[in-house]
Design a protein around this motif. Structure first.
Motif, PDB file in Angstrom:
ATOM      1  N   GLN A 375       0.832  -1.212   0.000  1.00  0.00           N
ATOM      2  CA  GLN A 375       0.000   0.000   0.000  1.00  0.00           C
ATOM      3  C   GLN A 375       0.863   1.257   0.000  1.00  0.00           C
ATOM      4  O   GLN A 375       0.573   2.228  -0.717  1.00  0.00           O
ATOM      5  CB  GLN A 375      -0.917  -0.012   1.220  1.00  0.00           C
ATOM      6  N   LYS A 376       1.937   1.251   0.794  1.00  0.00           N
ATOM      7  CA  LYS A 376       2.815   2.425   0.870  1.00  0.00           C
ATOM      8  C   LYS A 376       3.557   2.630  -0.455  1.00  0.00           C
ATOM      9  O   LYS A 376       3.740   3.769  -0.915  1.00  0.00           O
ATOM     10  CB  LYS A 376       3.817   2.250   2.020  1.00  0.00           C
ATOM     11  N   LEU A 377       3.983   1.549  -1.068  1.00  0.00           N
ATOM     12  CA  LEU A 377       4.659   1.646  -2.368  1.00  0.00           C
ATOM     13  C   LEU A 377       3.725   2.236  -3.418  1.00  0.00           C
ATOM     14  O   LEU A 377       4.111   3.126  -4.191  1.00  0.00           O
ATOM     15  CB  LEU A 377       5.139   0.262  -2.817  1.00  0.00           C
ATOM     16  N   SER A 378       2.495   1.758  -3.442  1.00  0.00           N
ATOM     17  CA  SER A 378       1.524   2.244  -4.419  1.00  0.00           C
ATOM     18  C   SER A 378       1.194   3.713  -4.184  1.00  0.00           C
ATOM     19  O   SER A 378       1.081   4.506  -5.128  1.00  0.00           O
ATOM     20  CB  SER A 378       0.248   1.399  -4.351  1.00  0.00           C
ATOM     21  N   LEU A 379       1.049   4.091  -2.920  1.00  0.00           N
ATOM     22  CA  LEU A 379       0.765   5.487  -2.583  1.00  0.00           C
ATOM     23  C   LEU A 379       1.873   6.403  -3.084  1.00  0.00           C
ATOM     24  O   LEU A 379       1.611   7.447  -3.704  1.00  0.00           O
ATOM     25  CB  LEU A 379       0.613   5.619  -1.066  1.00  0.00           C
ATOM     26  N   LEU A 380       3.110   6.020  -2.842  1.00  0.00           N
ATOM     27  CA  LEU A 380       4.237   6.847  -3.274  1.00  0.00           C
ATOM     28  C   LEU A 380       4.382   6.863  -4.792  1.00  0.00           C
ATOM     29  O   LEU A 380       4.786   7.877  -5.374  1.00  0.00           O
ATOM     30  CB  LEU A 380       5.527   6.335  -2.633  1.00  0.00           C
ATOM     31  N   ALA A 381       4.054   5.758  -5.436  1.00  0.00           N
ATOM     32  CA  ALA A 381       4.141   5.711  -6.900  1.00  0.00           C
ATOM     33  C   ALA A 381       3.149   6.671  -7.541  1.00  0.00           C
ATOM     34  O   ALA A 381       3.430   7.275  -8.584  1.00  0.00           O
ATOM     35  CB  ALA A 381       3.891   4.285  -7.390  1.00  0.00           C
ATOM     36  N   LYS A 382       1.996   6.848  -6.903  1.00  0.00           N
ATOM     37  CA  LYS A 382       0.924   7.664  -7.484  1.00  0.00           C
ATOM     38  C   LYS A 382       0.987   9.138  -7.080  1.00  0.00           C
ATOM     39  O   LYS A 382       0.537  10.007  -7.831  1.00  0.00           O
ATOM     40  CB  LYS A 382      -0.439   7.100  -7.056  1.00  0.00           C
TER      41      LYS A 382
END
Length: 450
Positions: A375-382
């Motif tokens: 979830q944290k990776l996806s948040l930062l990617a977006k």
């Protein structure tokens, strides 16, 4: 007759981490600048050291001391004595520089030995000369025995603010401890001023270069997001969990890349385990595995600066040197909410949830919740705005908490305190006891521990 220079002995500890050895070597370097004849002994646990690591000890330790600014050339080491005496671990010693070199030379050498032998180093040294010991605060097997052995020194230094508290818990008084945290290198200030256009171009070259080396062709869009992890590939760094979590979010974030930069192994078994995971993702367009070695400080420009997010999920950490260096470059940080990370980077990073500690060899290390990490990776990617905000906070934290000037003053204070405590002068001893107590209180507040 010419008066002898004062002497200083520095006893350290590392589990092989470059940062810990580098930090200890800075004390040696500053002592040298003040004309103090000093010796650095870096002690670290010897279990599970592979034959490959033993054979590479010369090159590895040379780079460490060169990074710390203690030696400027291979010739300088040769002039001081044999470059390496890489004896077997069970013999109890690996020395970088001849410990029998003539008195008056600054002698730096590294020692490897089991925990039960560490007391041999600590015993008696305080009678000979002022002594600073290095307390490594991570949880390891027999760590209390180790810490108590080194507490015989006049001053006990630690690289982590949590070390100030754990040292007190095992009976080392507050007026004897000092936090000497890592500082970021001067090159970071210049690199921080790099234009965004130049940084983006560096990112494109890095992604395409690593992909080409892996036999893949990769197109890099303008909105590409590069997550970089520069670490030794050992279980406590949680690299496998990072790859698995990234795999879960890759499809919904086609512009995101994960770069794993190989900084070495500890055992052949660990290498085999990691390569099993690599086999599953090596052909994925988002996965980048850089097996080349890049010297310091070049790696700051080639790998740290191009990263849109720097990731370090170590579950057993004294103080993450690579995150401090990345913070100084203004790079956003994703790390674990365990060990020393939450205190070093409070308010300046995004934290993934940890899982309970497990024992890995002699080390106790937290794991990572892969779902939360994804979830944290996806948040930062977006979220580009979040990345920009975290980058700004990281840079400010580096300036406020890890400046070279502040660390230099602390090292000078530690040296002065060790000499005062060794002198037997009651007034001087009380003076530096109060100074160290005040510095400890200030640091506990700075890092959110009080």
């Amino acid at each position: 007759m010419k008066e002898k220079l004062p002497e200083l002995k520095i006893i350290g500890h590392s589990t092989g981490a470059v940062g810990e050895v580098t930090n200890a070597s800075k004390i040696l370097g500053i002592a040298r600048e003040h004309g103090i004849r000093a010796s650095l002994h870096d002690v670290y646990h010897a279990l599970d050291v592979s034959e490959e690591e033993l054979n590479s000890v010369s090159d590895y330790h040379w780079k460490v001391l060169n990074k710390g600014g203690v030696v400027k050339s291979v010739q300088e080491i040769k002039d001081m004595g044999p470059r390496v005496n890489a004896m077997r671990v069970n013999a109890g010693i690996k020395s970088l520089v001849d410990p029998d070199a003539p008195r008056g030379q600054q002698v730096a050498y590294l020692i490897t030995m089991p925990w039960r032998q560490i007391g041999i180093i600590a015993s008696g040294v305080t009678k000979e000369m002022p002594t600073i010991s290095r307390y490594y605060p991570t949880k390891v097997e027999n760590s209390n025995t180790y810490a108590k052995a080194l507490s015989a020194a006049h001053v006990v230094s630690t690289i982590s603010p949590t070390g100030l508290l754990s040292a007190e818990r095992i009976g080392i008084p507050a007026g004897k401890t000092i936090l000497i945290q890592h500082s970021y290198p001067p090159e970071a200030d210049a690199l921080f001023k790099t234009s965004e256009e130049e940084r983006e171009e560096g990112k494109r070259r890095l992604i395409q270069g690593v992909a080409a080396a892996m036999g893949k062709k990769t197109s890099v869009s303008k909105n590409a997001v590069l997550f970089a992890s520069v670490n030794r590939l050992v279980p406590e760094k949680n690299q496998v969990q990072l790859i698995r979590a990234f795999k879960k979010i890759a499809a919904e974030n086609p512009n995101a890349f994960l770069l794993i930069k190989d900084e070495g192994w500890r055992t052949p078994h660990e290498r085999e385990e990691f390569e099993k995971v690599i086999e599953e993702v090596k052909d994925e367009p988002w996965f980048l595995w850089d097996k080349t070695r890049t010297p310091f400080p070049d790696v700051l420009r080639t790998h740290y600066l191009p990263a849109d997010v720097m990731v370090n999920l170590s579950g057993s950490e004294g103080a993450a040197t690579n995150l401090i260096e990345a913070a100084a470059l203004g790079r956003p940080i994703l790390t674990l909410d365990a060990t020393t990370h939450p205190h070093l980077f409070k308010g300046a990073a995004l934290f993934a949830k940890s899982t309970p500690e497990r024992k890995i060899g002699p080390v106790y290390s937290a794991g990572v919740d892969e779902e939360d990490l994804a979830q944290k990776l996806s948040l930062l990617a977006k979220d580009e705005g979040l990345r920009r905000e975290l980058g700004g906070k990281a840079r400010q934290a580096a300036v406020n908490r890890f400046s070279r000037e502040a660390v230099r003053r602390k090292i000078e204070t530690a040296i002065q305190a060790a000499r005062a405590f060794h002198s037997g002068n009651a007034e001087e001893r009380e003076k530096y006891k109060r100074i160290l107590e005040k510095m400890r209180e200030d640091d506990l507040k700075l890092f959110g521990l009080k």
